[in-house]
Structures are given as C-alpha cells and as structure tokens.
Scaffold this active site. Structure first.
Site, PDB file in Angstrom:
ATOM      1  CB  CYS A 322       5.264  -3.597  -0.573  1.00 16.66           C
ATOM      2  SG  CYS A 322       4.183  -4.948   0.359  1.00 16.66           S
ATOM      3  CB  CYS A 474       8.391   4.397  11.231  1.00 18.26           C
ATOM      4  SG  CYS A 474       6.753   3.846  10.950  1.00 18.26           S
TER       5      CYS A 474
END
Ligand SMILES: [Zn+2]
Lengths: 516, 85
Positions: A322, A474
């Site tokens: 998502c 990240c």
C-alpha cells in the site's frame, strides 16, 4: 485418427494405445450424463475419448460437437491442467490416468451456462422482478433528480426504482471506493454500505475524491457519509467501521446485492472473493498499480472468480505494499468508475457485463486490453469439486506483520533514530545507506547518506566496506530490513536497520524534514 | 518475416525487465511457454519470483499450464497480481 501416437514420447508399442481417461463433466451438462460428474472413456487422443464419451451419452453429442463432427469452439477442454487448444487440440495424445475437464465457456453471462446452481435461472442480483419489490412510485423530486436516467429507455422509471431498491457494499473507501461511491450515490442506489477503518490523511486527497481538506483527521466513513448524504439525501449510507475478517465477512456482505471490491490489500481481496462465492453474489473487482489497472466482475454462478485468476495470494514482500508504491492520482478514478458502471449495469440487468473478461488499463500507453477468463474447474472455492468451504485470514501484508516473516535469529539489529543521531554526531560515524527509490530520495534524505535502491543492492555490495558499520533505512523500515538481512547473509557483520525509517527520523529527530 | 514472440510485461514484471514489452526470438518450429520463460529469467533473474505468482495469457486468452506451444508471431502477456486500491 490414424497418425496419433506415432512420434510422441511413450513406451514402444505397436500402433496407438487405448488409454482409460477420467472426464470431468461440469454441472450444466450433468443432466445429459444421468448426473454423473466424472465419467470414464477410452481412446488414444482427446478427440477419441470425447467421441467415446458421447457414444455412451448420446445427449451430450450436440453440446460438444458441431454438425461437422468438430469440437464446438465454445467448449473448452483441459487435459490435466492444460488447455488442449495450446496442445494438439483433438489430436492431443492421452495416457491412462489423465483427467479431461470439459469447461463450458461463459458467453456474456448467460444463466443457462451457470456452473453452480444449474437448472434454475440465476437472478442477476438479489432483486426480484415484482413491482412490490421496487417500493413506492418515484416522487416528483426524484423524477427531476434522475431525469437524465429516466430519458434512457434502458433505465427508465422502472430501472430507477430498481436502483432505489438496491443495496451495494463498497469494501474500501480509498482511491477506488471514493469515485465509485460518489457515482453510485448520484445514480440513486438506495443503500450504500462502506467498509473501512482509516482516517482521512492529507496524502489521500491526491486521488480520494470523496474527501476534502476539512476532513483531514476525521474517520473516513464519517466524512464519506456526510458527502454522500449531501450529494443525494435519498441514499441510506451504512458504515461498517472495521476490518473485514473471516469472522464477520459473511454477515457484513449478506444483506447486499452487489459487492464492490476496492480494497488495497490481498488478504481482504481473498476474503471478499471467497465470501461472495459462498454467498452467491457478484463481486465487482478493481485493482491498481502505479499507472496500471485491472477490472472485472467475478460471479462464480456464471463465470470465474478471483481465485480462478490468481489461486493464492503472492508471498508477502513480493508486491510493493500500500504505502510503498506511488500511484497516478487519476488512475483509481478510471478504474473505480468502471466498477461503478458495472455495478449499475448489474443492478439494472442491462448490457454485457464484464463477467469472464478482465479489462487491463495502461494509463501511460492509454490503452485498454481485454482478456477472456475462464472458470478453473479445479478452483478450490468455485470449481467442480470445491475443497474450501470457509473463509481464510491471510497474514497482513502491509505494515509490521510482514516484517515478522524474516527468519528469527538472523535478524539484523534495529537502531532508533535518536541513537543514530548520536552516532552520526560522534567520532567514526557509520555509513548510512538509503535503500529507497530515487524519487523518494528527492523528497528528503538523511544528511551524509548514500543512495543504493534496494533492487540495486545485490550488484552494488562491492561498494561497501565489510569492516565499516552500516545503517540502512527506507521510508518505514520494512525494505531496509530486507536489505540489512541480505547484507547479513552476504557476511556483513556490522549492519543495523533504522527503526521506523525516515518517517520516524522526521518525527523524532528532525521535524523540519518533509514527510510523505 | 517475424521470427519472434512478443512478450508483454505488466506491473512488477515491467519494472523487473525495465520495458513494457520485449521481442523474444523462437525457432520457426515453435517453442513452449516454459522454455520462453526460462530464457527470460536467464536474462532477467529478478523476474523469477514474480513469474511464480503471475498469470500468463497467450494471444489474449489465459493459459493455465506452461506446456502450451508458442510460435513466431504469438503474443505472450505476463500479468503479476497487484492489489492497490
Ligand atoms: Zn474460482
């Protein structure tokens, strides 16, 4: 047949061998086999076996063979799991123990070819035809509101009353659900149910046209109900502010005529599919990825289901989840309105539905493609002999659950943003590696970091010194955990992962950093 | 005269290869889907995990197994699953 069996790979024998083959007969054709679902027939090729079959069951012949004795082209035959049209058609050799499956293809969703519930016409949706089911006549206000529908002979007053008497459930009130909900409410669908549990975030507004800036922070379903009631006060909006699970899915879906799948994760898609198959309801499917979209109508009574297309969810981590991938804002608008279109057609019983067809949209090429889908006779939920009779909760793919799939023991250590800030300020700071995509790096990155996108990491390990301490990050810590794991497996010993990623860094260390 | 199969790549397969389609040479006598995929994976190893969950279509029709025969002029599409909403 003659030449079958000559140059094919089988034990040396004189001439073609007769093999005993099982033939799976689909439900609609069982009335011609005396109810038999699995028949046995002999032959050396597919064609011979089928001709032997119709010798035994004469009534089947005209359903399988044309006047010229050739296999009818709407009859699909699988040898084990292969479509014989991609083998040697009638001449495909068979061996003893093979299984032939006859699959009637679905022509525009004709109820006569229904697989489950053969013999009875399958109602398109829950609505019966009697006038009393359509409720009171349209009011003067409704006549004016829906006048552009009433002018269409395909809709008319009667069709509009059908829409008003219909109930549609939207699973997911995000990119796909938002435009679909708006158009279904505008169209006068009597009851719209929504399943979602998120709050409106500013990053939703790029594509989720149901919400406005003033809705940021509100529960989505509350904001959706206000907007839909404003658009059309006739519509009853039911909100289901919860996760769909194997426990509640059947109860939530049961009252609705059509289910629109606009969810953003695989576990919920499989739940919606399986529940609609078990309940015998149409599942209007849409899915998006970056610039691409898919849409179809799955109705296991008259065609394939989502599992016929993709039998199992992919393993966690394979498909960007998502929050990780970008998406063109207008894309869910296109796909969600295709879903709304199909829903309205199903409710009205007009046109040719997407049952048995998958529409693929590519925004970059601006091209629609269409693929014919067939029911998989071996589908675990809607096939000839279904083995799955209940619902399955697959592990969540988004967020933290996926991290736990990395093997314990070999897990690289986590470093908090505060600890990393301290290490960077001290002597001999670690090398900081950003494994995100270049487009994310452009939004913001840590000072002194080196960009090595995760897909490039295996080729670029040579740039990293084994003796040096390495910290990977990240967006939220998931991809960098994979990267750190990889480095550990390659023998790096001083590797850690920034817990919570750059998102946590922005919250804990540098509040001026842009977030996304 | 064409000697190749056009391979259409979608979603994650497109990213793994870095192109929306590739033309793949096959013998005039034809080949199989399995052989074609093996060749592609050799050139683009990052495709391998994606192929496992993907559905394939040959000339606009889904193929279920990988033994299907293909020949010059055919079009094979690789459709990985995705679930965005
Ligand atoms: Zn199925």
């Amino acid at each position: 047949m003659g030449k079958g069996g000559s140059n094919i790979d089988r034990p040396k024998e004189e001439g073609p061998t007769m093999s005993k083959v099982q033939v799976k007969v689909p439900t609609p054709l069982r009335s011609f086999t005396g109810g038999t679902s699995i028949a046995e027939a002999e032959g050396s090729t597919v064609g011979e076996v089928l001709r032997a079959l119709v010798t035994e069951y004469h009534a089947l012949e005209k359903h399988l063979f044309g006047a010229g004795g050739q296999l009818r082209n709407f009859v699909t035959v699988y040898l084990n799991d292969e479509d014989v049209r991609y083998l040697r058609r009638d001449a495909t050799p068979v061996r003893s123990g093979d299984v032939l499956s006859i699959v009637p293809s679905i022509a525009g969703g004709s109820p006569a070819e229904a697989v489950r519930g053969a013999g009875r016409p399958v109602p398109l949706v829950g609505l019966a035809e009697g006038d009393e089911e359509l409720g009171p006549p349209l009011t003067r206000d409704q006549m004016r509101r829906y006048s552009r529908h009433l002018l269409l002979p395909e809709v008319g007053v009667r069709g509009q009353r059908k829409l008003r008497a219909s109930k549609v459930l939207l699973v997911g009130a995000g990119g796909l659900g938002a435009p679909a909900a708006l158009y279904l409410a505008g169209a006068g669908v009597g009851e719209i149910g929504l399943v979602d549990f998120d709050r409106v975030e500013v990053s939703n507004l790029q594509r989720q046209v149901l919400y406005g800036t003033h809705d940021i922070g509100r529960p989505k379903l509350e904001a959706a109900r206000d907007r839909l009631n404003d658009l059309n006060p006739d519509v009853v909006v039911r909100i289901h502010e919860q996760h769909l699970t194997s426990e509640n899915a059947l109860d939530i879906l049961r009252p609705y005529d059509v289910i629109l799948d606009g969810t953003d994760n695989f576990p919920t898609r499989y739940l919606v599919n399986d529940a609609t198959v078990l309940l015998g309801k149409p599942n209007v499917y849409g899915s998006i990825y970056r610039f691409e979209g898919q849409a179809s109508v799955f109705d296991a009574r008259r065609g394939p289901c989502y599992r016929c297309l993709y039998p199992e969810p992919p393993p966690p981590g394979l498909v960007p989840s998502c929050a990780e991938g970008g998406v063109l804002g207008v894309l869910p608008g296109l796909v969600g309105t295709i879903q709304a279109t199909e829903t309205v057609k199903l409710l009205l019983g007009i046109g040719e539905s997407l049952i048995g067809r998958l529409v693929l949209f590519d925004a970059l090429a601006l091209r629609f493609r269409e693929l014919r889908l067939r029911k998989n006779p071996d589908c675990v939920i809607c096939g000839t002999h279904p083995t799955q009779t209940g619902l399955i909760d697959y592990p969540a793919f988004c967020g933290v659950a996926a991290e736990d799939t990395t093997p314990a023991g070999a897990k690289p250590p986590q470093m908090t943003p505060e600890a990393l800030a301290a290490r960077l300020a001290a002597e001999d700071p670690p090398m900081v590696i950003d494994v995100r995509n270049p487009s994310e790096w452009e939004i913001a990155h840590l000072p002194g970091a080196t960009l090595i996108p995760l897909p490039d990491l295996p080729q670029r390990v040579t740039e990293l010194a084994r003796a040096r301490e390495l910290v990977l990050y990240c967006h939220t810590g998931r991809r960098s955990a994979q990267g750190a794991q990889l480095l550990v497996e390659l023998g790096f010993t001083h590797v850690s992962n920034l817990a919570g990623g750059i998102e946590a860094w922005a919250q804990k260390v540098d509040p001026t950093m842009p977030r996304y | 005269m064409t000697r190749s199969v056009r391979v259409l790549l979608f979603a994650t397969a497109r990213e793994a290869v870095g192109a929306a389609s590739v033309d793949w040479e096959v013998p005039a006598s034809g080949s199989t889907v399995r052989a074609l995929l093996a060749g592609l994976v050799e050139e683009h190893p990052q495709l391998e995990p994606i192929l496992k969950g993907s559905r394939l279509a040959c000339n606009g029709v889904y193929v279920r197994g990988r033994r299907a025969r293909i020949g010059p002029g055919d079009e094979i599409a690789i459709h990985p699953p995705y679930s965005g909403g």
